[in-house]
Write a protein that holds these residues in place. Sequence first.
Motif, PDB file in Angstrom:
ATOM      1  N   LEU A  79       0.868  -1.176   0.000  1.00 21.12           N
ATOM      2  CA  LEU A  79       0.000   0.000   0.000  1.00 21.12           C
ATOM      3  C   LEU A  79       0.904   1.225   0.000  1.00 21.12           C
ATOM      4  N   LEU A  80       0.761   2.062  -1.012  1.00 25.14           N
ATOM      5  CA  LEU A  80       1.604   3.263  -1.157  1.00 25.14           C
ATOM      6  C   LEU A  80       3.090   2.928  -1.037  1.00 25.14           C
ATOM      7  N   GLY A  81       3.468   1.798  -1.637  1.00 24.80           N
ATOM      8  CA  GLY A  81       4.874   1.400  -1.674  1.00 24.80           C
ATOM      9  C   GLY A  81       5.384   0.716  -0.417  1.00 24.80           C
ATOM     10  N   LEU A  82       4.541   0.571   0.591  1.00 24.76           N
ATOM     11  CA  LEU A  82       4.927  -0.095   1.838  1.00 24.76           C
ATOM     12  C   LEU A  82       4.362  -1.509   1.865  1.00 24.76           C
ATOM     13  N   THR A  83       5.059  -2.397   2.584  1.00 26.40           N
ATOM     14  CA  THR A  83       4.612  -3.789   2.703  1.00 26.40           C
ATOM     15  C   THR A  83       3.896  -3.981   4.036  1.00 26.40           C
ATOM     16  N   PHE A  84       2.758  -4.687   4.003  1.00 28.15           N
ATOM     17  CA  PHE A  84       1.995  -4.954   5.220  1.00 28.15           C
ATOM     18  C   PHE A  84       1.705  -6.439   5.362  1.00 28.15           C
ATOM     19  N   GLU A  85       1.867  -6.931   6.598  1.00 27.54           N
ATOM     20  CA  GLU A  85       1.430  -8.279   6.943  1.00 27.54           C
ATOM     21  C   GLU A  85      -0.030  -8.196   7.385  1.00 27.54           C
ATOM     22  N   ILE A  86      -0.873  -9.015   6.774  1.00 32.98           N
ATOM     23  CA  ILE A  86      -2.314  -8.970   7.056  1.00 32.98           C
ATOM     24  C   ILE A  86      -2.736 -10.327   7.598  1.00 32.98           C
ATOM     25  N   SER A  87      -3.245 -10.338   8.820  1.00 32.63           N
ATOM     26  CA  SER A  87      -3.700 -11.589   9.430  1.00 32.63           C
ATOM     27  C   SER A  87      -5.197 -11.767   9.186  1.00 32.63           C
ATOM     28  N   LEU A  88      -5.740 -12.894   9.609  1.00 23.37           N
ATOM     29  CA  LEU A  88      -7.155 -13.204   9.363  1.00 23.37           C
ATOM     30  C   LEU A  88      -8.063 -12.110   9.928  1.00 23.37           C
ATOM     31  N   GLN A  89      -7.745 -11.629  11.135  1.00 20.76           N
ATOM     32  CA  GLN A  89      -8.638 -10.677  11.802  1.00 20.76           C
ATOM     33  C   GLN A  89      -8.196  -9.213  11.686  1.00 20.76           C
ATOM     34  N   LYS A 118      -5.687   6.336  -2.868  1.00 25.82           N
ATOM     35  CA  LYS A 118      -6.143   7.715  -3.127  1.00 25.82           C
ATOM     36  C   LYS A 118      -6.577   8.386  -1.823  1.00 25.82           C
ATOM     37  N   LEU A 119      -7.340   7.638  -1.006  1.00 24.82           N
ATOM     38  CA  LEU A 119      -7.879   8.158   0.251  1.00 24.82           C
ATOM     39  C   LEU A 119      -6.760   8.605   1.192  1.00 24.82           C
ATOM     40  N   TYR A 120      -5.792   7.728   1.439  1.00 25.75           N
ATOM     41  CA  TYR A 120      -4.712   8.042   2.381  1.00 25.75           C
ATOM     42  C   TYR A 120      -3.799   9.148   1.848  1.00 25.75           C
ATOM     43  N   SER A 121      -3.496   9.098   0.545  1.00 22.07           N
ATOM     44  CA  SER A 121      -2.648  10.146  -0.055  1.00 22.07           C
ATOM     45  C   SER A 121      -3.294  11.517   0.103  1.00 22.07           C
ATOM     46  N   LEU A 122      -4.597  11.575  -0.151  1.00 19.32           N
ATOM     47  CA  LEU A 122      -5.314  12.854  -0.030  1.00 19.32           C
ATOM     48  C   LEU A 122      -5.390  13.328   1.416  1.00 19.32           C
ATOM     49  N   ALA A 123      -5.629  12.387   2.342  1.00 15.20           N
ATOM     50  CA  ALA A 123      -5.711  12.756   3.763  1.00 15.20           C
ATOM     51  C   ALA A 123      -4.385  13.367   4.226  1.00 15.20           C
ATOM     52  N   ILE A 124      -3.283  12.752   3.817  1.00 16.62           N
ATOM     53  CA  ILE A 124      -1.951  13.256   4.199  1.00 16.62           C
ATOM     54  C   ILE A 124      -1.690  14.611   3.537  1.00 16.62           C
ATOM     55  N   LYS A 125      -2.053  14.734   2.264  1.00 14.59           N
ATOM     56  CA  LYS A 125      -1.847  15.997   1.534  1.00 14.59           C
ATOM     57  C   LYS A 125      -2.669  17.129   2.137  1.00 14.59           C
ATOM     58  N   LEU A 141       2.144   4.474   9.053  1.00 16.60           N
ATOM     59  CA  LEU A 141       3.379   4.201   8.317  1.00 16.60           C
ATOM     60  C   LEU A 141       3.415   4.952   6.998  1.00 16.60           C
ATOM     61  N   SER A 142       2.251   5.203   6.399  1.00 19.25           N
ATOM     62  CA  SER A 142       2.196   6.019   5.171  1.00 19.25           C
ATOM     63  C   SER A 142       2.529   7.474   5.475  1.00 19.25           C
ATOM     64  N   LEU A 143       2.149   7.918   6.679  1.00 20.30           N
ATOM     65  CA  LEU A 143       2.367   9.302   7.109  1.00 20.30           C
ATOM     66  C   LEU A 143       3.808   9.549   7.574  1.00 20.30           C
ATOM     67  N   ALA A 144       4.457   8.506   8.058  1.00 23.24           N
ATOM     68  CA  ALA A 144       5.739   8.647   8.777  1.00 23.24           C
ATOM     69  C   ALA A 144       6.821   9.367   7.986  1.00 23.24           C
ATOM     70  N   LYS A 145       6.897   9.115   6.672  1.00 22.32           N
ATOM     71  CA  LYS A 145       7.988   9.729   5.897  1.00 22.32           C
ATOM     72  C   LYS A 145       7.777  11.235   5.669  1.00 22.32           C
TER      73      LYS A 145
END
Length: 454
Positions: A272-282, A294-301, A323-327
Amino acid sequence: MKIKIPVEKNQNYNVKVIDLTYQGLGVAKINDFPIFISNTLPGEEALIKVTKVKKNFSFGKLIQLKNKSPEREDNVDQKYLQTGIAPLQHLKYKYQLKFKQDQIENLFNKAKLNVDVLKTIGMDNPTHYRNKAEIPVRIINGQLETGFYKRQSHDLIPIEDFYIQDPKIDQVILIVRNILRQYHIKPYDEVNHKGVIRNIMVRRGHYTGEIMIGLITRTKEIPHIDSIISKIVDQTQDVKSIIQNINPKNSNVILGRKNKLLFGRKYINDQLLGLTFEISLQSFYQVNPVQTEKLYSLAIKKAQLNQNDTAIDAYCGIGTISLSLAKHIKRVYGVEIVNQAIENAKSNAKINHIKNVKFVANKAEKQIVKWQEKGLKPSAIFVDPPRKGLASSFIDTAGKMAPHKIVYISCNPSTLVRDARCLMKYGYHINQPIQPVDQFPQTVHVESITVFEK
């Protein structure tokens, strides 16, 4: 004096549709008495049958359209409308986007809050977008079936192509269904609380293609499980994880608390947005990856933060926003009540070599107080709450902390409006237009980004 209801159950009426509810139902009136009718649009005249009558309103079903709205989409499959999988499927997509913008505008206008709402950001292909499925398994005519419930009921309609799901997920569901049939695994009987398999859950990484299968069962044991797993693995590509989730409770809650790893690992990976995420069942992970970016990019912008700023990500889940916001900023503090999600978030930070994020498992309102006592003064708080919106205690705590901005990602316009009124009592204003994003095409749901400024 008893008021006479002007319609009767099982009677047919000619009506003109005058409105569309937030649930996507057409509204007609007979002597000012409302009738809510699926698969109808404003401006249409129709013959309908009244199916249910309440004290102040009734429901009807379409028998025959006398004239069609120019906004109508003709290529409609009735089973999607019947089940609520795609309740707006009969409305052309550009008008779906307008319907969602109008929903937000109308609610703010009713609350007498003067805000601008931009056009809804849509998708190039508004079908087959979901990266996750939770499909009920029931017995129909003596055979194990997968499908979806008819609206306002627990009657299963067998479905093989779910229209809004990733087609690969649909294929996997059919493979698992056929294998379960082969081994005569008994589907769940919710009336008598018997049977083995309740639901099949499938996740698929949009970028990685990795697949997770969840077998949700009433029982601890699944007959012939080794043979079943072997066949699933042989017949499906890219399956990296098969997990049994045990839910012995007699309730509508899908997942139980206990997981048993049957094959592979406990998670799948996606980007997601160039980052890797581990996704578990829950794990909570947005179901529409294309629109989420698009949603996260716009929120940060729209937050307009810089490298000197710090932010809190309340309801941080597995850390996707944090993590998308951190950089973009100096430091991010993430808080989430679910322990497993925080473990995933910490792991995701390590995978992506991100060190300027701190994750804590706690109630957001309690943790914010702790951070405030330690002298933390964030420039912004990001919130992405569930449909019920923000807890009043959270709004009180955040209001007293007084960050310059609160960036609110909402999945429910009515709770957004309610929370907006509360935030305004703490001196916050909406200076930027609200941006709707269509995370759930063909459905009535809409996400939006609202920036509250002190």
